[in-house]
Design a protein around this motif. Structure first.
Motif, PDB file in Angstrom:
ATOM      1  N   ARG A  80       0.752  -1.028  -0.039  1.00  0.00           N
ATOM      2  CA  ARG A  80      -0.067  -0.005   0.136  1.00  0.00           C
ATOM      3  C   ARG A  80       0.867   1.211  -0.124  1.00  0.00           C
ATOM      4  NH1 ARG A  80      -3.124  -1.118   3.551  1.00  0.00           N
ATOM      5  NH2 ARG A  80      -5.041  -1.856   2.225  1.00  0.00           N
ATOM      6  N   ILE A  81       0.608   1.858  -0.796  1.00  0.00           N
ATOM      7  CA  ILE A  81       1.143   3.507  -0.825  1.00  0.00           C
ATOM      8  C   ILE A  81       0.202   4.555   0.164  1.00  0.00           C
ATOM      9  CG2 ILE A  81       1.929   5.455  -2.361  1.00  0.00           C
ATOM     10  CD1 ILE A  81       3.353   2.591  -3.083  1.00  0.00           C
ATOM     11  N   ALA A  82       0.812   4.739   1.209  1.00  0.00           N
ATOM     12  CA  ALA A  82       0.214   5.428   2.361  1.00  0.00           C
ATOM     13  C   ALA A  82      -0.264   6.913   1.723  1.00  0.00           C
ATOM     14  CB  ALA A  82       0.933   5.701   3.529  1.00  0.00           C
ATOM     15  N   PRO A  83       0.349   7.658   1.192  1.00  0.00           N
ATOM     16  CA  PRO A  83      -0.181   9.028   0.728  1.00  0.00           C
ATOM     17  C   PRO A  83      -1.497   8.892  -0.021  1.00  0.00           C
ATOM     18  CG  PRO A  83       2.128   9.032   0.540  1.00  0.00           C
ATOM     19  CD  PRO A  83       1.683   7.584   0.724  1.00  0.00           C
ATOM     20  N   THR A  84      -1.552   8.014  -0.954  1.00  0.00           N
ATOM     21  CA  THR A  84      -2.632   7.630  -1.966  1.00  0.00           C
ATOM     22  C   THR A  84      -3.914   6.463  -1.739  1.00  0.00           C
ATOM     23  OG1 THR A  84      -1.228   6.404  -3.521  1.00  0.00           O
ATOM     24  CG2 THR A  84      -1.320   8.666  -3.817  1.00  0.00           C
ATOM     25  N   GLY A  85      -3.152   5.516  -0.951  1.00  0.00           N
ATOM     26  CA  GLY A  85      -4.110   4.462  -0.642  1.00  0.00           C
ATOM     27  C   GLY A  85      -4.081   3.446  -2.135  1.00  0.00           C
ATOM     28  N   ASP A  86      -3.243   3.716  -2.822  1.00  0.00           N
ATOM     29  CA  ASP A  86      -2.855   2.930  -4.046  1.00  0.00           C
ATOM     30  C   ASP A  86      -2.264   1.701  -3.470  1.00  0.00           C
ATOM     31  OD1 ASP A  86      -3.937   4.760  -5.811  1.00  0.00           O
ATOM     32  OD2 ASP A  86      -2.164   5.210  -6.978  1.00  0.00           O
ATOM     33  N   ILE A  87      -2.563   0.672  -4.352  1.00  0.00           N
ATOM     34  CA  ILE A  87      -1.910  -0.805  -4.015  1.00  0.00           C
ATOM     35  C   ILE A  87      -1.325  -1.272  -5.269  1.00  0.00           C
ATOM     36  CG2 ILE A  87      -2.572  -3.178  -3.338  1.00  0.00           C
ATOM     37  CD1 ILE A  87      -4.922  -2.057  -1.940  1.00  0.00           C
ATOM     38  N   TYR A  88       0.023  -1.566  -5.086  1.00  0.00           N
ATOM     39  CA  TYR A  88       0.778  -1.948  -6.027  1.00  0.00           C
ATOM     40  C   TYR A  88       1.397  -3.291  -5.791  1.00  0.00           C
ATOM     41  CZ  TYR A  88       1.732   3.079  -7.154  1.00  0.00           C
ATOM     42  OH  TYR A  88       1.764   4.426  -7.360  1.00  0.00           O
ATOM     43  N   ILE A  89       1.560  -4.421  -6.603  1.00  0.00           N
ATOM     44  CA  ILE A  89       2.296  -5.467  -6.711  1.00  0.00           C
ATOM     45  C   ILE A  89       3.671  -5.506  -7.257  1.00  0.00           C
ATOM     46  CG2 ILE A  89       1.875  -8.048  -7.059  1.00  0.00           C
ATOM     47  CD1 ILE A  89      -1.062  -7.602  -6.825  1.00  0.00           C
ATOM     48  N   LEU A  92       9.230  -7.612  -7.593  1.00  0.00           N
ATOM     49  CA  LEU A  92      10.166  -8.278  -6.592  1.00  0.00           C
ATOM     50  C   LEU A  92      10.133  -7.182  -5.622  1.00  0.00           C
ATOM     51  CD1 LEU A  92      12.316 -10.732  -6.831  1.00  0.00           C
ATOM     52  CD2 LEU A  92      13.907  -8.914  -6.513  1.00  0.00           C
ATOM     53  N   LEU A  93      10.222  -7.843  -4.313  1.00  0.00           N
ATOM     54  CA  LEU A  93      10.148  -6.911  -2.857  1.00  0.00           C
ATOM     55  C   LEU A  93      10.980  -7.315  -2.166  1.00  0.00           C
ATOM     56  CD1 LEU A  93       8.622  -4.682  -1.215  1.00  0.00           C
ATOM     57  CD2 LEU A  93       7.039  -6.602  -0.776  1.00  0.00           C
ATOM     58  N   VAL A  94      11.826  -6.537  -1.484  1.00  0.00           N
ATOM     59  CA  VAL A  94      12.806  -7.246  -0.383  1.00  0.00           C
ATOM     60  C   VAL A  94      12.193  -6.304   1.026  1.00  0.00           C
ATOM     61  CG1 VAL A  94      14.951  -7.224   0.665  1.00  0.00           C
ATOM     62  CG2 VAL A  94      14.597  -7.434  -1.743  1.00  0.00           C
ATOM     63  N   TYR A  95      11.779  -7.155   1.988  1.00  0.00           N
ATOM     64  CA  TYR A  95      11.050  -6.585   3.219  1.00  0.00           C
ATOM     65  C   TYR A  95      11.641  -7.381   4.359  1.00  0.00           C
ATOM     66  CZ  TYR A  95       6.769  -4.397   5.017  1.00  0.00           C
ATOM     67  OH  TYR A  95       6.007  -3.405   5.470  1.00  0.00           O
ATOM     68  N   LEU A 100       6.735  -7.224   9.221  1.00  0.00           N
ATOM     69  CA  LEU A 100       5.416  -8.108   8.419  1.00  0.00           C
ATOM     70  C   LEU A 100       4.348  -8.096   9.551  1.00  0.00           C
ATOM     71  CD1 LEU A 100       7.293 -11.173   7.134  1.00  0.00           C
ATOM     72  CD2 LEU A 100       6.062  -9.344   5.736  1.00  0.00           C
ATOM     73  N   PRO A 101       3.095  -7.932   9.065  1.00  0.00           N
ATOM     74  CA  PRO A 101       1.924  -8.054   9.820  1.00  0.00           C
ATOM     75  C   PRO A 101       1.764  -9.300  10.732  1.00  0.00           C
ATOM     76  CG  PRO A 101       1.382  -8.031   7.517  1.00  0.00           C
ATOM     77  CD  PRO A 101       2.870  -7.960   7.507  1.00  0.00           C
ATOM     78  N   ALA A 102       1.329  -9.330  11.783  1.00  0.00           N
ATOM     79  CA  ALA A 102       1.394 -10.426  12.853  1.00  0.00           C
ATOM     80  C   ALA A 102       0.153 -11.520  12.144  1.00  0.00           C
ATOM     81  CB  ALA A 102       0.868 -10.167  14.029  1.00  0.00           C
ATOM     82  N   ASP A 103      -0.870 -10.765  11.502  1.00  0.00           N
ATOM     83  CA  ASP A 103      -1.986 -11.534  10.906  1.00  0.00           C
ATOM     84  C   ASP A 103      -1.321 -11.881   9.352  1.00  0.00           C
ATOM     85  OD1 ASP A 103      -4.295 -12.675   9.746  1.00  0.00           O
ATOM     86  OD2 ASP A 103      -5.439 -10.994   9.986  1.00  0.00           O
ATOM     87  N   VAL A 104      -1.182 -13.313   9.311  1.00  0.00           N
ATOM     88  CA  VAL A 104      -0.751 -14.025   8.100  1.00  0.00           C
ATOM     89  C   VAL A 104      -1.546 -13.828   7.005  1.00  0.00           C
ATOM     90  CG1 VAL A 104       1.007 -15.364   9.251  1.00  0.00           C
ATOM     91  CG2 VAL A 104      -1.246 -16.218   8.852  1.00  0.00           C
ATOM     92  N   VAL A 108      -2.099  -6.972   2.401  1.00  0.00           N
ATOM     93  CA  VAL A 108      -1.306  -5.763   1.988  1.00  0.00           C
ATOM     94  C   VAL A 108      -0.437  -5.345   3.063  1.00  0.00           C
ATOM     95  CG1 VAL A 108      -1.476  -3.341   0.989  1.00  0.00           C
ATOM     96  CG2 VAL A 108      -3.416  -4.959   0.312  1.00  0.00           C
ATOM     97  N   ILE A 109       0.687  -5.021   2.677  1.00  0.00           N
ATOM     98  CA  ILE A 109       1.655  -4.346   3.722  1.00  0.00           C
ATOM     99  C   ILE A 109       2.072  -2.964   3.208  1.00  0.00           C
ATOM    100  CG2 ILE A 109       2.586  -6.580   4.298  1.00  0.00           C
ATOM    101  CD1 ILE A 109       4.946  -6.507   2.729  1.00  0.00           C
ATOM    102  N   SER A 110       2.801  -2.321   4.095  1.00  0.00           N
ATOM    103  CA  SER A 110       3.218  -1.177   3.919  1.00  0.00           C
ATOM    104  C   SER A 110       4.406  -0.780   2.789  1.00  0.00           C
ATOM    105  CB  SER A 110       3.617  -0.108   5.022  1.00  0.00           C
ATOM    106  OG  SER A 110       4.149   1.050   5.047  1.00  0.00           O
ATOM    107  N   ALA A 111       4.193  -0.188   2.001  1.00  0.00           N
ATOM    108  CA  ALA A 111       5.379  -0.073   1.052  1.00  0.00           C
ATOM    109  C   ALA A 111       6.506   0.775   1.519  1.00  0.00           C
ATOM    110  CB  ALA A 111       4.740   0.670  -0.403  1.00  0.00           C
ATOM    111  N   GLU A 112       6.077   1.700   2.586  1.00  0.00           N
ATOM    112  CA  GLU A 112       7.134   2.627   3.066  1.00  0.00           C
ATOM    113  C   GLU A 112       8.229   1.855   3.747  1.00  0.00           C
ATOM    114  OE1 GLU A 112       5.460   5.564   5.528  1.00  0.00           O
ATOM    115  OE2 GLU A 112       5.262   4.290   7.123  1.00  0.00           O
TER     116      GLU A 112
END
Length: 150
Positions: A80-89, A92-95, A100-104, A108-112
């Motif tokens: 999730r892109i916080a300022p806009t609410g947009d959701i990207y996939i 590749l993502l390194v996190y 990571l959220p406790a709820d598996v 969506v996780i925070s892009a920031e």
């Protein structure tokens, strides 16, 4: 070098439509297809081609041997892109695992908090990946306070 300009009025308009996120979460797409919210519009894309997957795989293997064990690599995780609410996939993502959220079951996780996002472009995705998403990622970085210790 890339520069992204973000219009604050545009952000306010997009955040006034949170029902897009509900619609996005309830979409029933064919296997491999992905839906994203780009600048307040739901965009559906077909499954990537073999060449795209080979590039993602090669990059994932290279990164896997270089990153610490408390980071993870994903190829299908929505952010999730916080300022806009947009959701990207991103392709590749390194996190960081600790963020990571406790709820598996969370979709969506925070892009920031991402340490790296990669978009593998093709002629049909150039505008979305190099313009629209770049603008979104830049707006999220500008709003974020997370600074990883490397």
């Amino acid at each position: 070098m890339s520069v992204a300009v973000h219009d604050e009025h545009e952000t306010e308009l997009l955040n006034q439509h949170p029902q897009l996120q509900t619609i996005w979460a309830e979409l029933d797409l064919p296997e491999g297809w992905r839906a994203e919210i780009l600048e307040g519009t739901i965009v559906v894309s077909p499954a990537p081609a073999i060449r795209h997957n080979r590039i993602a795989n090669a990059l994932s293997r290279t990164l896997g041997s270089a990153i610490p064990s408390d980071w993870e690599i994903y190829q299908t995780q929505a952010v999730r892109i916080a300022p806009t609410g947009d959701i990207y996939i991103p392709d590749l993502l390194v996190y960081p695992v600790e963020h990571l959220p406790a709820d598996v079951k969370e979709l969506v996780i925070s892009a920031e908090l991402a340490l790296l996002v990669v978009e593998i472009t093709s002629p049909s995705s150039l505008n979305n990946d190099r313009v629209r998403k770049l603008r979104g990622y830049a707006s999220d970085v500008d709003s974020g306070v997370f600074t990883p210790e490397i």
